[in-house]
Design an enzyme around this catalytic site. Structure first.
Site, mmCIF file in Angstrom:
data_model
loop_
_atom_site.group_PDB
_atom_site.id
_atom_site.type_symbol
_atom_site.label_atom_id
_atom_site.label_comp_id
_atom_site.label_asym_id
_atom_site.label_seq_id
_atom_site.Cartn_x
_atom_site.Cartn_y
_atom_site.Cartn_z
ATOM 1 N N HIS A 320 0.825 -1.213 0.000
ATOM 2 C CA HIS A 320 0.000 0.000 0.000
ATOM 3 C C HIS A 320 0.859 1.264 0.000
ATOM 4 O O HIS A 320 0.340 2.355 -0.209
ATOM 5 C CB HIS A 320 -1.034 -0.011 1.144
ATOM 6 C CG HIS A 320 -0.501 0.395 2.494
ATOM 7 N ND1 HIS A 320 -1.337 0.785 3.515
ATOM 8 C CD2 HIS A 320 0.754 0.466 2.994
ATOM 9 C CE1 HIS A 320 -0.601 1.081 4.580
ATOM 10 N NE2 HIS A 320 0.661 0.895 4.289
ATOM 11 N N GLU A 349 -2.792 -6.769 4.359
ATOM 12 C CA GLU A 349 -3.190 -5.401 3.997
ATOM 13 C C GLU A 349 -4.714 -5.262 4.075
ATOM 14 O O GLU A 349 -5.441 -6.242 4.210
ATOM 15 C CB GLU A 349 -2.784 -5.109 2.546
ATOM 16 C CG GLU A 349 -1.303 -5.093 2.276
ATOM 17 C CD GLU A 349 -0.682 -3.699 2.320
ATOM 18 O OE1 GLU A 349 -1.349 -2.743 2.789
ATOM 19 O OE2 GLU A 349 0.465 -3.581 1.871
ATOM 20 N N GLU A 376 -5.275 2.283 -0.740
ATOM 21 C CA GLU A 376 -5.686 0.964 -0.262
ATOM 22 C C GLU A 376 -6.454 0.317 -1.419
ATOM 23 O O GLU A 376 -7.107 1.009 -2.197
ATOM 24 C CB GLU A 376 -6.586 1.091 0.970
ATOM 25 C CG GLU A 376 -5.901 1.722 2.172
ATOM 26 C CD GLU A 376 -4.658 0.973 2.639
ATOM 27 O OE1 GLU A 376 -4.559 -0.247 2.379
ATOM 28 O OE2 GLU A 376 -3.788 1.609 3.243
HETATM 29 C C1 SAM Z 1 4.779 0.827 6.451
HETATM 30 S S1 SAM Z 1 6.248 0.122 6.991
HETATM 31 C C2 SAM Z 1 5.751 -1.519 7.423
HETATM 32 C C3 SAM Z 1 6.699 -2.179 8.367
HETATM 33 C C4 SAM Z 1 6.266 -3.569 8.846
HETATM 34 N N1 SAM Z 1 6.018 -4.472 7.759
HETATM 35 C C5 SAM Z 1 5.035 -3.462 9.732
HETATM 36 O O1 SAM Z 1 3.959 -3.852 9.293
HETATM 37 O O2 SAM Z 1 5.167 -2.980 10.864
HETATM 38 C C6 SAM Z 1 7.114 -0.135 5.496
HETATM 39 C C7 SAM Z 1 8.520 -0.672 5.721
HETATM 40 O O3 SAM Z 1 9.135 -0.834 4.429
HETATM 41 C C8 SAM Z 1 10.510 -0.585 4.597
HETATM 42 N N2 SAM Z 1 11.076 -0.270 3.272
HETATM 43 C C9 SAM Z 1 10.827 0.836 2.523
HETATM 44 N N3 SAM Z 1 11.517 0.769 1.369
HETATM 45 C C10 SAM Z 1 12.206 -0.392 1.404
HETATM 46 C C11 SAM Z 1 13.069 -1.028 0.489
HETATM 47 N N4 SAM Z 1 13.360 -0.475 -0.684
HETATM 48 N N5 SAM Z 1 13.564 -2.234 0.827
HETATM 49 C C12 SAM Z 1 13.255 -2.808 2.022
HETATM 50 N N6 SAM Z 1 12.428 -2.250 2.940
HETATM 51 C C13 SAM Z 1 11.917 -1.050 2.619
HETATM 52 C C14 SAM Z 1 10.553 0.575 5.560
HETATM 53 O O4 SAM Z 1 11.792 0.704 6.194
HETATM 54 C C15 SAM Z 1 9.411 0.260 6.510
HETATM 55 O O5 SAM Z 1 9.843 -0.382 7.685
#
Ligand code: SAM
Length: 411
Positions: A320, A349, A376
């Site tokens: 999302h 999600e 979403e």
């Molecule tokens: C909305 S958070 C969700 C975190 C976790 N899955 C949760 O539900 O608590 C999105 C996560 O994606 C990670 N993220 C963003 N870009 C990324 C990338 N290119 N590779 C790996 N992780 C990434 C961020 O660091 C963040 O922790």
């Protein structure tokens, strides 16, 4: 002006007395169901209580809430963090405190602090126990803990500026549905290249974001809870141990809370639990008490997936964050690593209903627009997205209203 005169200054609504009577009857029945602990009775009763407020409130009362009470409440909550009000209220076993005591940690003006406190009291975030004296209520007691409390900082500092600029952004883009991950409302509002880079440059907000996510996770049913996704039948049975086959990987898994919970709640799991995250988040994850129970790795999900043929590639709140094109890149890397007929993608999600979608989904959808130029998705949108990269949805499991669903997909 006396209290009574102030109360009558807002024109009263000519409400439908029969409708109110009916709602009150429903509430009475709902209350009995709640007492008997019937599943879903809490949500139903809450919904009935909201219907009662709507039936009784005049349009003016409702709009005053929107225009004045709620924005000021978020501001007051944010000030409470800076002024350490929730911590000071909690000290000495939560005994009531004078404004002077509450102002002391920041040597703030008691007059200023009182103005913040009385709005928090008026909007039910704490109790007023005397003239210039306040105490915790259930909400402020809950906000002693950083998790959802830090959500106030995150929403105020990261989301609100973007929402404020959203109308201007949409006007400039001629009211088209935002979909450019590199040039969306967030970049426009915060004058930045990228949401994640901005967070890295604001470590306090990054930490607040991770705390907030952890708080949201605790508050919701998790997919491994009884009556949700059948983990034993779908993941544990048939687990193989060759190569990376016994891996459950949490892609973009934040601080690793989901893996820690999986470790605790699925004792029959004999495989590995691997977190893949960006470097700064892995550093935060290393400080968590569960860090030794899981493997912490740095991986960019826009690059080829190094774990081949894993049992499960889990993603919560990842897709999302990205428009369809970027989601396809993430999903293709997973698809290429998956073993057909064995590996599963688990997407945790919202699945937004086509009609009467709950506010939890519709509100998050607007946040996603403001933060990531994304959305979403409905079931149809999920099916289209996944099939566009050769993945088939093999099931969707849900529990309760307004929560996240678990979508399972295979090659
Ligand atoms: C909305 S958070 C969700 C975190 C976790 N899955 C949760 O539900 O608590 C999105 C996560 O994606 C990670 N993220 C963003 N870009 C990324 C990338 N290119 N590779 C790996 N992780 C990434 C961020 O660091 C963040 O922790």
């Amino acid at each position: 002006m006396s209290g009574t005169a102030a109360a009558t200054a807002i024109p009263s609504k000519t409400y439908d007395a029969d409708a109110v009577k009916q709602i009150l009857k429903d509430i009475s029945t709902g209350g009995q169901r709640l007492e008997q602990n019937e599943p879903g009775s809490h949500e139903t009763l809450l919904e009935q209580a909201r219907r009662l407020v709507v039936a009784l409130e005049s349009p003016v009362e409702s709009i005053y809430g929107l225009l004045i009470a709620e924005p000021s409440r978020l501001f007051a909550g944010r000030m409470a963090l800076d002024l350490k009000l929730f911590d000071t209220l909690a000290a000495d076993n939560g005994r009531p405190k004078s404004v002077a005591e509450l102002a002391a940690p920041r040597a703030a003006s008691p007059k200023l602090v009182n103005r913040v406190l009385r709005h928090l009291a008026a909007t039910k975030m704490l109790h007023q126990t005397g003239d210039e004296e306040y105490a915790q209520n259930e909400i402020s007691r809950f906000l002693e803990k950083p998790k959802l409390r830090e959500g106030i900082r995150y929403v105020f500092d990261a989301v609100e500026p973007s929402l404020n600029k959203l109308p201007e952004y949409l006007s400039r883009t001629h009211y088209q549905n935002p979909g450019n991950a590199n040039d969306g409302p967030f970049q426009y509002a915060h004058k930045t290249q990228n949401y994640w880079t901005w967070l890295e440059q604001h470590p306090r907000v990054l930490q607040a974001f991770q705390d907030y996510l952890a708080g949201v996770r605790e508050d919701r049913p998790n997919f491994m809870d009884p009556g949700f996704y059948p983990v034993k039948e779908r993941l544990v049975e048939g687990l193989r141990h060759d190569g990376d086959a016994a891996v459950f990987v949490d892609v973009g898994g934040g601080e690793g809370h989901a893996l820690a919970e999986f470790n605790e709640k699925v004792p029959t799991w004999t495989g590995r639990l691997v977190l893949q995250e960006q470097e700064p988040v892995v550093q935060i994850a290393k400080m968590q008490p569960h860090a030794s129970l899981i493997e912490l790795t740095v991986h960019d999900f826009f690059r080829p997936q190094p774990l081949k043929g894993a049992r499960a590639y889990y993603m919560r709140y990842i897709l999302h964050d990205w428009p369809d094109e970027e989601c396809r890149t993430i999903l293709r890397h997973l698809r290429d690593a998956m073993e057909p007929g064995y590996s599963k993608i688990l997407i945790h999600e919202c699945v937004v209903a086509d009609r009467d979608a709950p506010w939890q989904h519709t509100a998050l959808d607007i946040y996603m627009m403001a933060l990531f130029a994304t959305q979403e998705r409905t079931e149809r949108e999920w099916r289209e997205l996944l099939s566009s990269v050769g993945l088939t949805i093999t099931g969707i499991w849900s529990k309760g209203t307004g929560n996240l669903s678990l979508i399972e997909a295979m090659v």
